[in-house]
Design an enzyme around this catalytic site. Structure first.
Site, mmCIF file in Angstrom:
data_model
loop_
_atom_site.group_PDB
_atom_site.id
_atom_site.type_symbol
_atom_site.label_atom_id
_atom_site.label_comp_id
_atom_site.label_asym_id
_atom_site.label_seq_id
_atom_site.Cartn_x
_atom_site.Cartn_y
_atom_site.Cartn_z
ATOM 1 C CB ILE A 143 1.733 7.974 -5.574
ATOM 2 C CG1 ILE A 143 2.099 6.520 -5.736
ATOM 3 C CG2 ILE A 143 2.431 8.959 -4.604
ATOM 4 C CD1 ILE A 143 3.377 6.643 -6.552
ATOM 5 C CG HIS B 7 1.191 -2.356 1.587
ATOM 6 N ND1 HIS B 7 1.147 -2.118 0.477
ATOM 7 C CD2 HIS B 7 2.311 -3.263 1.449
ATOM 8 C CE1 HIS B 7 2.008 -2.474 -0.417
ATOM 9 N NE2 HIS B 7 2.822 -3.454 0.330
ATOM 10 C CD GLU C 43 -5.830 -5.657 3.036
ATOM 11 O OE1 GLU C 43 -6.461 -4.679 2.592
ATOM 12 O OE2 GLU C 43 -5.282 -6.296 2.404
HETATM 13 C C1 GRF Z 1 -6.422 -4.255 -0.220
HETATM 14 O O1 GRF Z 1 -5.807 -5.469 -0.472
HETATM 15 C C2 GRF Z 1 -5.454 -3.206 0.155
HETATM 16 O O2 GRF Z 1 -4.820 -3.714 1.096
HETATM 17 C C3 GRF Z 1 -4.890 -2.717 -1.087
HETATM 18 O O3 GRF Z 1 -5.936 -2.886 -2.160
HETATM 19 C C4 GRF Z 1 -6.758 -3.842 -1.750
HETATM 20 C C5 GRF Z 1 -8.090 -2.881 -1.667
HETATM 21 O O4 GRF Z 1 -9.204 -3.607 -1.524
HETATM 22 N N1 GRF Z 1 -4.308 -1.492 -0.965
HETATM 23 P P1 GRF Z 1 -10.670 -2.963 -1.633
HETATM 24 O O5 GRF Z 1 -10.946 -1.933 -2.514
HETATM 25 O O6 GRF Z 1 -10.736 -2.432 -0.009
HETATM 26 O O7 GRF Z 1 -11.493 -4.177 -1.456
#
Ligand code: GRF
Length: 218
Positions: free
Chosen positions: A99, A116, A184
């Site tokens: 955090i 997220h 993402e």
């Molecule tokens: C992703 O699912 C992100 O949303 C979460 O942690 C994961 C990180 O994946 N906060 P990476 O390290 O970018 O592959």
């Protein structure tokens, strides 16, 4: 660094693990979809695979492990010093586990984005794959990801963008996570482009997109 590259806004990416979102950011830059340069990658762990991705592509890296500082505030001060030295305009949290100390958030107000793996405010808190596992356990029929502005409250800042994916009957945490992750990778670079190009307006805890860039804030 070429003159053309050094004119691009500097971005820092904070990571802790695999680094697939970092790779997506670097890909978007290479494709000219994100007009930025990754000036610094900060990892909270020395053994994060994300560091290899950063080094392979020639990005500057730093390991700032909160555990090696006496307090979260001291780790925060080290992060701020590194960000200032790299003169970053914006910060992306891409799978960053600790955090962030409030001092970092205060030093870069409305300039830090997090991705997220749920449709916030549902399944807030907890690192991947907890939000995906919680979504499955709740029996929701759609899930997805959220890019939001980082504020002092975890996973609660203004939402910049969301993408949905279906939850299938035979989904496992892994299969659902993979479907969300693909979104993402699309959404985080896009949201960063909106932020850095000055198109993102934030008012009353809500964001909107302007057609034309606003005056860049210094
Ligand atoms: C992703 O699912 C992100 O949303 C979460 O942690 C994961 C990180 O994946 N906060 P990476 O390290 O970018 O592959």
């Amino acid at each position: 660094m070429s003159e053309e590259t050094s004119a691009l806004p500097a971005l820092a990416v904070l990571v802790s693990g695999r680094g697939s979102n970092l790779a997506a950011i670097l890909r978007a830059i290479a494709r000219d979809e994100l007009h930025a340069r990754v000036a610094l990658v900060i990892s909270s762990r020395a053994d994060a695979p994300a560091l290899d991705i950063a080094r392979e592509l020639g990005a500057e890296t730093r390991v700032i492990a909160p555990k090696s500082f006496a307090s979260r505030a001291e780790a925060g001060a080290a992060i701020i010093a590194a960000l200032q030295e790299a003169q970053v305009r914006a910060v992306a949290l891409a799978g960053y586990k600790p955090i962030l100390d409030a001092s970092v958030v205060e030093a870069y107000p409305d300039r830090i984005l997090n991705v997220h793996p749920s449709l916030l405010p549902a399944f807030a808190g907890g690192m991947a794959p907890k939000p995906q596992a919680d979504a499955l356990a709740a029996g929701v029929k759609v899930s997805g990801c959220t890019v939001h502005i980082v504020t002092a409250d975890v996973d609660a800042g203004p939402i910049v963008a969301q993408a949905t994916v279906p939850v299938l009957d035979d989904d496992t945490v892994d299969s659902l996570s993979a479907r969300i992750l693909a979104e993402e990778h699309r959404l985080l670079p896009l949201a960063l482009e909106w932020l850095l190009s000055g198109r993102l307006r934030i008012e009353n805890n809500r964001t909107s997109l302007t057609r034309t860039p606003q005056q860049p804030e210094e």
